[in-house]
Design a protein around this motif. Structure first.
Motif, PDB file in Angstrom:
ATOM      1  N   VAL A  17       3.629 -22.575 -19.735  1.00 39.58           N
ATOM      2  CA  VAL A  17       4.387 -21.587 -19.278  1.00 39.58           C
ATOM      3  C   VAL A  17       3.917 -20.801 -18.657  1.00 39.58           C
ATOM      4  CG1 VAL A  17       6.314 -19.835 -19.591  1.00 39.58           C
ATOM      5  CG2 VAL A  17       6.402 -22.285 -20.912  1.00 39.58           C
ATOM      6  N   PHE A  18       2.828 -19.870 -19.421  1.00 40.94           N
ATOM      7  CA  PHE A  18       1.904 -18.670 -18.702  1.00 40.94           C
ATOM      8  C   PHE A  18       1.252 -19.243 -17.565  1.00 40.94           C
ATOM      9  CE2 PHE A  18      -1.936 -17.142 -18.679  1.00 40.94           C
ATOM     10  CZ  PHE A  18      -2.132 -15.701 -18.107  1.00 40.94           C
ATOM     11  N   HIS A  19       0.513 -20.222 -17.043  1.00 44.69           N
ATOM     12  CA  HIS A  19      -0.253 -21.013 -16.294  1.00 44.69           C
ATOM     13  C   HIS A  19       1.144 -20.750 -15.286  1.00 44.69           C
ATOM     14  CE1 HIS A  19      -4.221 -20.393 -17.453  1.00 44.69           C
ATOM     15  NE2 HIS A  19      -3.139 -21.263 -18.332  1.00 44.69           N
ATOM     16  N   ALA A  20       2.520 -21.561 -15.333  1.00 47.67           N
ATOM     17  CA  ALA A  20       3.275 -21.856 -14.120  1.00 47.67           C
ATOM     18  C   ALA A  20       4.396 -20.598 -13.762  1.00 47.67           C
ATOM     19  CB  ALA A  20       4.651 -22.681 -14.969  1.00 47.67           C
ATOM     20  N   LEU A  21       3.816 -19.380 -14.561  1.00 45.27           N
ATOM     21  CA  LEU A  21       4.585 -18.088 -13.889  1.00 45.27           C
ATOM     22  C   LEU A  21       4.506 -17.725 -12.360  1.00 45.27           C
ATOM     23  CD1 LEU A  21       3.484 -15.708 -16.997  1.00 45.27           C
ATOM     24  CD2 LEU A  21       6.167 -16.672 -16.240  1.00 45.27           C
ATOM     25  N   PRO A  22       5.822 -17.485 -12.418  1.00 47.13           N
ATOM     26  CA  PRO A  22       5.908 -17.416 -10.469  1.00 47.13           C
ATOM     27  C   PRO A  22       5.018 -15.060 -10.766  1.00 47.13           C
ATOM     28  CG  PRO A  22       8.183 -17.258 -11.203  1.00 47.13           C
ATOM     29  CD  PRO A  22       7.224 -18.091 -12.561  1.00 47.13           C
ATOM     30  N   GLU A  49      -2.186 -18.957 -12.559  1.00 43.09           N
ATOM     31  CA  GLU A  49      -2.642 -19.900 -11.367  1.00 43.09           C
ATOM     32  C   GLU A  49      -2.281 -18.682 -10.244  1.00 43.09           C
ATOM     33  OE1 GLU A  49      -4.414 -22.594 -11.627  1.00 43.09           O
ATOM     34  OE2 GLU A  49      -4.008 -23.108 -13.392  1.00 43.09           O
ATOM     35  N   ASP A  50      -0.915 -18.638 -10.171  1.00 40.45           N
ATOM     36  CA  ASP A  50      -1.012 -17.063  -9.304  1.00 40.45           C
ATOM     37  C   ASP A  50      -1.612 -15.976  -8.431  1.00 40.45           C
ATOM     38  OD1 ASP A  50       0.627 -18.907  -8.333  1.00 40.45           O
ATOM     39  OD2 ASP A  50       2.262 -17.039  -8.588  1.00 40.45           O
ATOM     40  N   PHE A  51      -2.569 -15.844  -9.796  1.00 43.53           N
ATOM     41  CA  PHE A  51      -4.175 -14.919 -10.030  1.00 43.53           C
ATOM     42  C   PHE A  51      -4.984 -15.230  -9.363  1.00 43.53           C
ATOM     43  CE2 PHE A  51      -6.170 -11.733 -11.463  1.00 43.53           C
ATOM     44  CZ  PHE A  51      -6.085 -10.451 -11.803  1.00 43.53           C
ATOM     45  N   LEU A  52      -5.451 -15.935  -9.901  1.00 46.13           N
ATOM     46  CA  LEU A  52      -6.142 -16.737  -9.045  1.00 46.13           C
ATOM     47  C   LEU A  52      -6.447 -17.422  -7.620  1.00 46.13           C
ATOM     48  CD1 LEU A  52      -7.583 -19.745 -12.212  1.00 46.13           C
ATOM     49  CD2 LEU A  52      -8.109 -17.389 -11.663  1.00 46.13           C
ATOM     50  N   ILE A  95       8.385 -25.805 -26.889  1.00 49.93           N
ATOM     51  CA  ILE A  95       7.863 -25.139 -25.440  1.00 49.93           C
ATOM     52  C   ILE A  95       6.539 -25.216 -25.582  1.00 49.93           C
ATOM     53  CG2 ILE A  95       8.019 -23.226 -24.526  1.00 49.93           C
ATOM     54  CD1 ILE A  95      10.662 -22.916 -25.471  1.00 49.93           C
ATOM     55  N   ASN A  96       6.057 -25.579 -24.259  1.00 45.00           N
ATOM     56  CA  ASN A  96       4.208 -25.521 -24.167  1.00 45.00           C
ATOM     57  C   ASN A  96       4.399 -24.167 -23.501  1.00 45.00           C
ATOM     58  OD1 ASN A  96       1.397 -25.334 -23.117  1.00 45.00           O
ATOM     59  ND2 ASN A  96       1.896 -27.156 -23.083  1.00 45.00           N
ATOM     60  N   TYR A  97       3.634 -22.906 -24.320  1.00 45.92           N
ATOM     61  CA  TYR A  97       3.496 -21.268 -23.732  1.00 45.92           C
ATOM     62  C   TYR A  97       2.117 -21.828 -22.656  1.00 45.92           C
ATOM     63  CZ  TYR A  97       7.796 -20.294 -26.414  1.00 45.92           C
ATOM     64  OH  TYR A  97       9.289 -19.744 -26.862  1.00 45.92           O
ATOM     65  N   LEU A  98       1.401 -22.248 -23.291  1.00 47.34           N
ATOM     66  CA  LEU A  98       0.005 -21.998 -22.936  1.00 47.34           C
ATOM     67  C   LEU A  98       0.754 -22.764 -20.830  1.00 47.34           C
ATOM     68  CD1 LEU A  98      -2.840 -21.555 -21.647  1.00 47.34           C
ATOM     69  CD2 LEU A  98      -3.485 -23.797 -22.754  1.00 47.34           C
TER      70      LEU A  98
END
Length: 409
Positions: free
Chosen positions: A11-16, A33-36, A6-9
């Protein structure tokens, strides 16, 4: 089937939803990405910058409190190591395309800690839901009117929740003050134990509720002997402090008439069955005899005392360990063991707050204590007590209180 890598980085950037990571100094370490996208900022505008330099408060709104409330929530997370859920928050953001123009926003934030192996806060996870559209629905005049009414109602309710949270926080702070005052009265500095040198410490937890379960006691006995004990009541706050006081007094009295630590703990166990909240209390009792140069000890489920010898070696007194108070349905005799000591040695009794950490085996904490004793063992008891607390407790404090007794043999 093999477990996927699992690429947790990723996953983090794809979190809704909006998620950011901040350091304990409230500096952005990363954002998904959603935060930005929803905050209207690029990664370069966030990373490495103080949160309120990126998102200052609207200077045109004298009633604005979003920055203060967000900062207080994050600092609570750093201080306590616990998650902090905020009430609905209004926090306007300056439009990057139109400097000086502030856009109204409503947020529902949660701040949570990421802890290192020692229980220190390494990062703050800052998750926010942008609920402005829910509150200020766009539409015709009637829809706008309803939206404004909903906005006013939700905002009023959020402020009421914040007021309730603040009252609860103040109530917890008062409970903490009362509990610590009771603890201080019940655990005074020890009277001299003959001509022997001793040091005691009590370090309260950083959390408002997690105080007052730990205690220590030193008793002069006939001859060149003393009895020493350290215990830990399950539970926290005022109730634990009251139980602690009863058990400490009972064990102190029992030590004066019992013929050894095991019999003293047996008497305490019988008494504890009649004290609500005393079940599962751990305690270790030791009788030190300078005539025979022996330590006789018995433990009711407590971490083992450490004996530092003059040659710099350390061993843990773990040969007489039994279940905590009230753990057995029927009364049974408790074990007792004897170990010799040499003049100039040091006996250390403590509660689990000194050595235990989340997600860490207790042997790691015991090894840490042993290493610290070897490094500082030549210091006088008072200096040694300070050194052990400085070495073994995280700088941000712990979520459990700590009691420590050091006897120079």
């Amino acid at each position: 089937m093999r477990n996927p890598q699992i690429n947790y980085l990723a996953v983090f950037h794809a979190l809704p939803g909006m998620v950011a990571l901040l350091t304990p100094d409230l500096v952005y370490a990363d954002a998904n990405e959603d935060f930005l996208r929803l905050a209207g900022r690029t990664r370069e505008q966030l990373l490495g910058r103080y949160i309120f330099d990126v998102f200052p408060e609207n200077p045109n709104d004298p009633a604005a409190a979003g920055m203060r409330e967000t900062r207080e929530s994050m600092l609570r997370v750093v201080a306590t190591g616990a998650r902090d859920t905020m009430a609905l928050l209004r926090y306007d953001i300056e439009d990057r395309e139109r400097p000086g123009h502030w856009v109204e926003h409503f947020w529902s934030p949660v701040n949570a800690p990421v802890l290192d192996a020692d229980g220190n806060v390494l990062l703050i996870v800052h998750r926010v839901e942008e609920v402005t559209e829910l509150i200020r629905a766009r539409g015709g005049p009637s829809g706008s009117s309803r939206a404004h009414a909903l906005e006013a109602e939700l905002y009023t309710r959020s402020r009421e929740l914040q007021e309730i949270n603040e009252r609860l926080r103040r109530a917890h702070a008062r409970d903490r003050e009362v509990a610590l005052a009771l603890q201080d009265a019940l655990l005074p500095a020890p009277t001299p134990v003959g001509h022997h040198r001793a040091a005691v410490r009590y370090q309260p937890a950083v959390n408002n509720l997690n105080v007052c379960g730990d205690w220590y006691d030193l008793v002069d006995l006939p001859g060149d002997r003393i009895a020493v004990a350290v215990g830990d009541v399950v539970g926290h706050g005022l109730k634990a402090a009251c139980v602690m006081g009863q058990l400490r007094s009972a064990l102190s009295a029992a030590a004066r008439v019992a013929d050894g630590p095991a019999r003293a703990l047996e008497a305490l166990g019988l008494y504890a069955r009649r004290v609500e909240g005393a079940e599962s209390t751990t305690v270790v009792k030791a009788f030190i005899d300078w005539t025979t140069h022996t330590v006789v000890y018995s433990s009711a489920g407590h971490p083992p005392p450490a004996l530092l010898h003059p040659d710099g070696t350390v061993n843990f007194l773990d040969q007489a360990t039994d279940p905590p108070l009230g753990a057995r349905p029927e009364h049974a005799p408790r074990p007792e063991a004897t170990t010799p000591f040499s003049e100039g040695g040091t006996l250390v009794l403590y509660t689990d707050g000194l050595i235990e950490r989340r997600d860490e085996d207790i042997d790691v904490g015991l090894a840490r204590l042993s290493d610290a004793l070897v490094r500082h063992g030549q210091a006088a008891p008072e200096a040694l007590a300070d050194a052990l607390l400085a070495d073994l407790l995280p700088p941000a404090g712990v979520t459990d209180d700590t009691a420590l007794v050091i006897i120079r043999l």
